[in-house]
Design an enzyme around this catalytic site. Structure first.
Site: not given
Ligand code: DOR
Ligand code: ZN
Length: 445
Positions: A59, A62, A309
């Site tokens: 996850h 980039f 993430d």
């Molecule tokens: O906080 C977030 N940022 N949640 C997401 O689902 C997308 C991500 C982003 O791409 O900045």
């Molecule tokens: Zn994400």
């Protein structure tokens, strides 16, 4: 033929952590054998340092193509390498988003020349139909957003899920179906009530705990109905970044064929910290009890997957008020090091970390990686558990240039090796863009 390289150290294998050796073949980049008495012309001796499989972060965001000032594939994968991550899967909310075969193939061609570590790309889903079926025939993984987030590639209506599942079956999709579980209707109602509530608690209130559970419940209902109508699913379902004790309870409570991931920020940070907009992320940082429950679950091996993430935004973008700033924070480089500090302090078993960071993600993506065992890719990282340091954003390699984990304990890898080739040696990158290859599934569902 070049001779195998023999690696010696405290190596984590299926036999546990012990002083032993493994050999890998420089031609194939694969591990050929594990054993105490292996010999070779080249012996890479790590002494008492710990050797573990490279991590697989399923996850990351980039920003390439679209927003290379925040990150590009070269900087993102370099940051990954410095954090002991040897494979990444990049999310579809780039610009253009990878919601069509054409955009997906263009992104694939472009990132191939930039990657420092192995990689794969997600497809995005906005609606069922021909476009989805064409994409589903080739992508290894999908991400579906059930509510709006950064760079929206949101499913138009949650009621479309049955048709989406039908399309995936028809296209023969056998990969990973990852879900961002925040329900848009619950969020819309909460946003009205809390439209001007300030700070991180305000962000949490606008995207409340119930939005996460409501999205999961709707998904679960659709999955049950799909299975009743069509039989076993040919693809795997994964809930990304579980952020609440409530959803955790649902996911761990009963036997479930749905896997889930947890991020370091949802375990180590909460909405009471003075992070300002740097702590704004979706799903939000919650009240401390949620973080405690998630960390506790991780430490006791109840979390299947660790995922970062990683979603960088610039310092300038994060200097705004919480209400006005974009959501997302960087984390691919600190993900394993933060957890490795727990291993060093004796509160997290190394095998628990490796299962969540390497072995299970490899299984989910069907990769020939994730363990130190004969036949698998020689992706590994070497850690000195005596070298606990504090996260210093100035020493990280994302273009973000900041970290919400600043000052926290971490153990960064001393060496990182990708398919037998050094990418980090003595804490310094020695690889090159393009060394990373597309991580191809073995084709198992
Ligand atoms: O906080 C977030 N940022 N949640 C997401 O689902 C997308 C991500 C982003 O791409 O900045
Ligand atoms: Zn994400």
């Amino acid at each position: 033929m070049r001779h195998p390289v023999v690696v010696q150290g405290r190596i984590l294998t299926s036999a546990g952590l012990r002083q032993t050796r493994f050999a890998h073949d420089p031609e194939t980049g694969r591990i050929t054998a594990v054993g105490d008495h292996l010999v070779g012309d080249t012996v890479e001796d790590h002494g008492g340092l710990v050797v573990v499989p490279g991590a697989i972060d399923i996850h990351v965001h980039f920003r390439d193509p679209g927003h290379p000032h925040k990150e590009d594939f070269a900087s993102g994968t370099l940051s990954a390498a410095y954090g002991g991550v040897t494979t990444v899967f990049d999310m579809p909310n780039t610009d253009p988003a990878t919601t069509s075969l054409e955009a997906y193939e263009a992104k694939r061609r472009d990132v191939a020349t930039k990657a420092h570590v192995d990689w794969g790309l997600y497809g995005g889903i906005t609606a069922p139909g021909e476009r989805l079926r064409r994409l589903a025939a080739v992508v290894p993984s999908f991400k579906v957003y059930l509510g709006e987030s950064t760079g929206c590639v949101t499913l138009e209506e949650i009621g479309m899920l049955p048709e989406v599942f039908a399309d995936l079956r028809e296209a023969g999709f056998r990969g990973l179906f990852a879900v961002h579980a925040e329900d848009r209707h619950t969020m819309a109602a909460a946003a009205l009530r809390h439209h001007d509530t300030p700070g991180l608690p305000g962000h949490d209130a606008r995207r409340p705990v119930e939005a996460e559970t409501a999205a999961f419940d709707a998904l679960h209902e659709a999955l049950v109905a799909d299975e009743a109508a069509h039989g076993a699913r040919p693809f795997r379902v994964h809930i990304a970044h579980t952020s609440t004790a409530d959803l955790l309870q649902r996911l761990t409570g009963e036997a479930s064929d749905v896997t889930f991931g947890v991020t370091p920020h949802h375990m180590f940070l909460d909405h009471s910290l003075p992070l300002g907009a740097r702590g704004r992320v979706n799903p939000p940082l919650r009240a401390p009890r949620h973080a405690d429950a998630l960390l506790d679950a991780f430490l006791s091996d109840r979390v299947p997957v660790l995922e970062s993430d990683h979603a960088p935004h610039t310092v300038a973008e994060k200097e705004k008020e919480v209400l006005d700033a974009p959501s997302g924070l960087p984390g691919v480089e600190t993900m394993v090091p933060l957890m490795m500090a727990r291993v060093a302090r004796g509160t997290l078993p190394l095998a628990t970390l490796v299962a969540a960071a390497s072995t299970r993600p490899a299984g989910l993506m069907g990769l020939n990686k994730g363990r130190i065992a004969p036949g698998l890719d020689a992706d590994y990282a070497v850690y000195d558990l005596g070298a606990v340091e504090r996260v210093d954003a100035a020493r990280l390699h994302s273009k973000a240039g900041w970290s919400p984990f600043r000052g926290m304990e971490a153990v960064f890898p001393r060496h990182v090796v990708l398919r037998g080739q050094a990418v980090v040696t003595d804490g310094v990158a020695v690889g090159r863009p393009g060394l990373g290859q597309e991580a191809v599934a073995k084709g198992v569902a």
